[in-house]
Scaffold this active site. Structure first.
Site, PDB file in Angstrom:
ATOM      1  N   LYS A 114      40.610 -17.357 -43.085  1.00 29.59           N
ATOM      2  CA  LYS A 114      41.568 -16.477 -42.286  1.00 29.59           C
ATOM      3  C   LYS A 114      41.802 -15.012 -43.142  1.00 29.59           C
ATOM      4  O   LYS A 114      41.801 -13.940 -42.406  1.00 29.59           O
ATOM      5  CB  LYS A 114      42.885 -17.175 -42.258  1.00 29.59           C
ATOM      6  N   LYS A 197      33.964 -24.045 -30.842  1.00 30.84           N
ATOM      7  CA  LYS A 197      35.258 -24.873 -30.604  1.00 30.84           C
ATOM      8  C   LYS A 197      36.031 -23.941 -29.525  1.00 30.84           C
ATOM      9  O   LYS A 197      36.416 -22.755 -29.665  1.00 30.84           O
ATOM     10  CB  LYS A 197      35.958 -25.098 -31.869  1.00 30.84           C
ATOM     11  N   LYS A 200      42.417 -21.332 -28.779  1.00 31.85           N
ATOM     12  CA  LYS A 200      43.440 -20.272 -28.105  1.00 31.85           C
ATOM     13  C   LYS A 200      43.084 -18.825 -28.395  1.00 31.85           C
ATOM     14  O   LYS A 200      43.588 -18.008 -27.754  1.00 31.85           O
ATOM     15  CB  LYS A 200      44.753 -20.568 -28.831  1.00 31.85           C
TER      16      LYS A 200
HETATM   17  P1  ADP Z   1      43.560 -23.687 -31.659  1.00 31.33           P
HETATM   18  O1  ADP Z   1      42.409 -23.719 -32.437  1.00 31.33           O
HETATM   19  O2  ADP Z   1      43.325 -23.563 -30.369  1.00 31.33           O
HETATM   20  O3  ADP Z   1      44.610 -22.387 -32.098  1.00 31.33           O
HETATM   21  P2  ADP Z   1      45.146 -25.357 -32.969  1.00 31.33           P
HETATM   22  O4  ADP Z   1      44.394 -25.024 -34.237  1.00 31.33           O
HETATM   23  O5  ADP Z   1      46.854 -24.871 -33.002  1.00 31.33           O
HETATM   24  O6  ADP Z   1      44.173 -24.947 -31.908  1.00 31.33           O
HETATM   25  O7  ADP Z   1      45.242 -27.043 -33.022  1.00 31.33           O
HETATM   26  C1  ADP Z   1      46.175 -27.594 -32.419  1.00 31.33           C
HETATM   27  C2  ADP Z   1      45.789 -29.132 -32.305  1.00 31.33           C
HETATM   28  O8  ADP Z   1      44.817 -29.059 -31.102  1.00 31.33           O
HETATM   29  C3  ADP Z   1      45.005 -29.580 -33.451  1.00 31.33           C
HETATM   30  O9  ADP Z   1      44.951 -31.138 -33.643  1.00 31.33           O
HETATM   31  C4  ADP Z   1      43.450 -29.666 -33.244  1.00 31.33           C
HETATM   32  O10 ADP Z   1      42.637 -30.434 -34.049  1.00 31.33           O
HETATM   33  C5  ADP Z   1      43.299 -29.580 -31.941  1.00 31.33           C
HETATM   34  N1  ADP Z   1      42.210 -28.768 -31.168  1.00 31.33           N
HETATM   35  C6  ADP Z   1      42.378 -27.498 -31.332  1.00 31.33           C
HETATM   36  N2  ADP Z   1      41.041 -27.140 -30.616  1.00 31.33           N
HETATM   37  C7  ADP Z   1      40.382 -28.025 -30.074  1.00 31.33           C
HETATM   38  C8  ADP Z   1      39.299 -28.464 -29.560  1.00 31.33           C
HETATM   39  N3  ADP Z   1      38.479 -27.542 -29.148  1.00 31.33           N
HETATM   40  N4  ADP Z   1      38.829 -29.475 -29.209  1.00 31.33           N
HETATM   41  C9  ADP Z   1      39.590 -30.727 -29.596  1.00 31.33           C
HETATM   42  N5  ADP Z   1      40.763 -30.414 -30.377  1.00 31.33           N
HETATM   43  C10 ADP Z   1      41.301 -29.380 -30.797  1.00 31.33           C
HETATM   44 NA    NA Z   2      43.736 -22.662 -34.765  1.00 30.26          NA
END
Ligand code: ADP
Ligand code: NA
Length: 330
Positions: A114, A197, A200
């Protein structure tokens, strides 16, 4: 409760969660709340380690809570609260900062990634200290099970090191947490860019299916998902990442094995497959969306539920913090 204590959380960093968050986290949390004494947090103090617009943060915190509940996290069964409502989190994090090595914290790969994106001068000390706040989240509740994606595994390792270090220096205080690594099949990829992946913070909005998307929008995104030039519906991550990702979603949401889907769609091309998948996705998420919007239409009631749950969380957290302060000599 005699069930093992579990802690997990998600940042309120967007208006809506996406189907990756649902499949990778919420769906599994929903099951885990039956076997564990589960504590789920909307970690707004983590969210502000990168700049947030205040009104949007407040709104996104409520929206995230509504989506947890709509997806099946029961605030009467689990404890579901907003991190900043329990003051013990940053208080314990401070204590943990004092026993964390600067070099040790500098080795956290998520911070390095980051900070590399933002530039080291733009990255805040709060972002640097994210892992000790996460350690506090876990240790305050003496959680033994911590469901995390593999990107958070290093932070749970640090949490174990800090628990050990504190216990050795000040006397037995914290339970030892274990990462509960969620199923690898539960990783969902961007529909337009199926080797990265679903996130958000995705570049292409068409590649992310939001829980709060209107059903027609969801269906359209599924039908226009990137596949490949062939026409066989086969699970092959290296050669067919797009189709494989869609098969994963289909399998998880329908409860059908991937092989059974492969044989059903053999020789039928992608069109039928995507159309049926769109139906499955809409059937799953339309009721969740409706329920979330209902909850959001009554913010006072939602706030009341969250406040009651924060009181329950604080009772546990404050007792741990009192012991910690006492041990440290504060
Ligand atoms: P993002 O990457 O969308 O910001 P977060 O990092 O806030 O998501 O992750 C929140 C939860 O969702 C975590 O438990 C993470 O492992 C899961 N998660 C996030 N993106 C994915 C994905 N593409 N596939 C499966 N699980 C995910
Ligand atoms: Na994230």
């Amino acid at each position: 409760s005699s069930k093992p204590r579990l802690f997990s959380g998600m940042q309120p960093s967007a208006e809506s969660l996406h189907i990756g968050n649902y499949i990778g986290a919420l769906l599994q949390w929903k099951e885990l709340q039956n076997t564990h004494d589960a504590i789920f947090s909307i970690v707004d103090l983590h969210a502000i380690t990168v700049a947030q617009e205040p009104a949007a943060l407040r709104e996104n915190t409520r929206r995230t809570a509504a989506q947890y509940i709509a997806a099946g996290i029961d605030p009467e069964v689990s404890t579901l609260f907003v991190q900043s409502h329990v003051a013990a989190h940053p208080q314990l994090a401070w204590i943990l900062n004092t026993i964390t090595g600067f070099g040790e914290a500098s080795r956290m790969t998520q911070f390095k990634d980051k900070a590399a994106k933002q530039g080291t001068d733009a990255a805040s000390v709060g972002l640097f200290a994210y892992p000790t706040l996460m350690a506090a989240d876990i240790l305050l509740y003496n959680a033994v099970a911590v469901p995390v994606g593999d990107d958070q595994k290093q932070h749970v390792e640090l949490t174990r090191d800090l628990a050990n270090r504190f216990n050795t220096r000040f006397g037995p205080t914290f339970a030892m947490p274990e990462p509960l690594i969620l199923k690898q099949t539960a990783r969902i990829y961007d529909l337009q860019n199926p080797t990265s992946k679903m996130s958000k913070s995705a570049e292409s909005p068409a590649g992310v299916v939001w829980l709060l998307d209107e059903p027609s929008v969801t269906a359209k995104k599924i039908k226009s998902a990137v596949t490949d030039a062939g026409r066989e519906v086969v699970y092959d991550v290296a050669e067919k990442p797009g189709v494989s990702n869609l098969l994963t979603v289909f399998s998880v949401l329908s409860g059908r094995p991937i092989e059974s889907l492969e044989s059903e769609y053999a020789g039928r091309g992608y069109g039928d497959f995507k159309k049926d998948l769109a139906d499955v996705v809409v059937e799953t998420f339309a009721p969740i969306r409706t329920r979330a919007l209902e909850l959001l239409a009554d913010p006072a009631e939602l706030d009341r539920v969250l406040a009651g749950n924060a009181d329950r969380a604080a009772e546990i957290a404050d007792a741990t913090l009192a012991t910690v302060y006492d041990r440290v000599g504060l």
